[in-house]
Enzyme design. Structure first.
Site, PDB file in Angstrom:
ATOM      1  N   SER A 101      38.938  37.598  49.612  1.00 39.11           N
ATOM      2  CA  SER A 101      38.847  39.036  49.829  1.00 39.11           C
ATOM      3  C   SER A 101      39.464  39.398  51.184  1.00 39.11           C
ATOM      4  O   SER A 101      40.636  39.120  51.418  1.00 39.11           O
ATOM      5  CB  SER A 101      37.399  39.491  49.703  1.00 39.11           C
ATOM      6  N   ASP A 198      37.631  42.438  38.430  1.00 42.53           N
ATOM      7  CA  ASP A 198      37.251  42.668  39.822  1.00 42.53           C
ATOM      8  C   ASP A 198      37.187  44.166  40.108  1.00 42.53           C
ATOM      9  O   ASP A 198      38.214  44.851  40.042  1.00 42.53           O
ATOM     10  CB  ASP A 198      38.286  41.992  40.736  1.00 42.53           C
ATOM     11  N   HIS A 228      34.793  39.802  41.234  1.00 38.99           N
ATOM     12  CA  HIS A 228      35.351  39.737  42.580  1.00 38.99           C
ATOM     13  C   HIS A 228      35.008  38.429  43.285  1.00 38.99           C
ATOM     14  O   HIS A 228      35.848  37.842  43.964  1.00 38.99           O
ATOM     15  CB  HIS A 228      34.843  40.916  43.418  1.00 38.99           C
TER      16      HIS A 228
END
Length: 249
Positions: A101, A198, A228
């Site tokens: 991320s 996601d 995610h």
């Protein structure tokens, strides 16, 4: 092999780290926004490194996990600086950066700052430019009002019942470090793992990063039922396989 642990003084705060000594290139874990190095993926890589006798380093950014500092005082500049300080002072030789991320964005920024050290990247749902491209456009009107008035707004989160603070400084500082639409001058093997389900980083956004990279050696894996976090057992197997692929490249 086993992990050692300690703290690194940087920028007026102590940053927590854990490290496995072993064969290189050193794998460095860069976690996500408001996450900790003891999360599922960081732990899985620690287990892999310990079993394999492979060099591995993980750490908590300023204001995260076991490190000092207030989370709301953090910015992309600060967390990029943390990553570079840890890399410069705790590792030697070539590196494989593994970022999740926001950590995927920071891995790219670190690779651009230390190109001579980087042997490859593994990125999980990379949130490049997330402050501008993914966060700011989704803010509700009350968030814009709070940011203008108070400089801070608490964002609800499915990962934290109390939510977490978003600051005007974070958004404004993030604009200094945008890398898209590219080109992104990273020319090493890159593996990207991305969940099609996601809700935080759309797969199209991650694919834009893949296409912006200079390297021709990029593999983009879209996981149809992936979310995610990509922290299920099968996701962790994919992560370790991707790391091994880059380490052995």
């Amino acid at each position: 092999m086993h992990e050692t642990a300690g703290f690194l003084d940087h920028g007026g705060a102590r940053l927590a780290w854990r490290q496995v000594a072993g064969a290189g290139p050193t794998v460095v874990w860069l976690g996500g926004f408001h996450s900790e190095m003891t999360g599922t993926k960081g732990e899985a890589l620690a287990g892999w490194a310990t079993e394999r006798g492979h060099a591995y380093l993980r750490f908590d950014y300023f204001g995260h996990g076991q490190s000092e500092g207030r989370f709301e005082d953090g910015t992309i500049s600060r967390w990029r600086g943390d990553a570079l300080a840890v890399i410069d002072r705790l590792t030697q030789g070539p590196l494989v950066l593994v970022g999740s991320s926001m950590g995927g964005w920071l891995a790219c920024l670190a690779a651009l700052a230390r190109p001579e050290r980087i042997a490859g990247l593994v990125l999980i749902a990379p949130a490049a430019d997330f402050t501008r491209a993914l966060l700011a456009p989704r803010l509700p009107p009350e968030a814009h009002e709070a940011l203008a008035r108070d400089g801070q707004w608490t964002r609800p989160s499915q990962y934290d019942d109390e939510g977490y603070p978003i600051t005007r400084a974070l958004i404004e500082d993030g604009a200094r470090w945008t890398i898209l639409p590219g080109p992104v001058a990273i020319d090493v093997p890159v593996r990207i793992l991305q969940g099609a389900q996601d809700p935080d980083v759309p797969w199209e956004h991650a694919l834009r990063l893949a296409r912006a990279l200079k390297t021709p050696d990029v593999v983009f894996t879209l996981i149809g039922d992936g979310d995610h976090r990509l922290s299920r057992p099968q996701d962790l197997q994919r992560l370790i396989a991707a790391v091994e692929d880059v380490v052995e490249a």
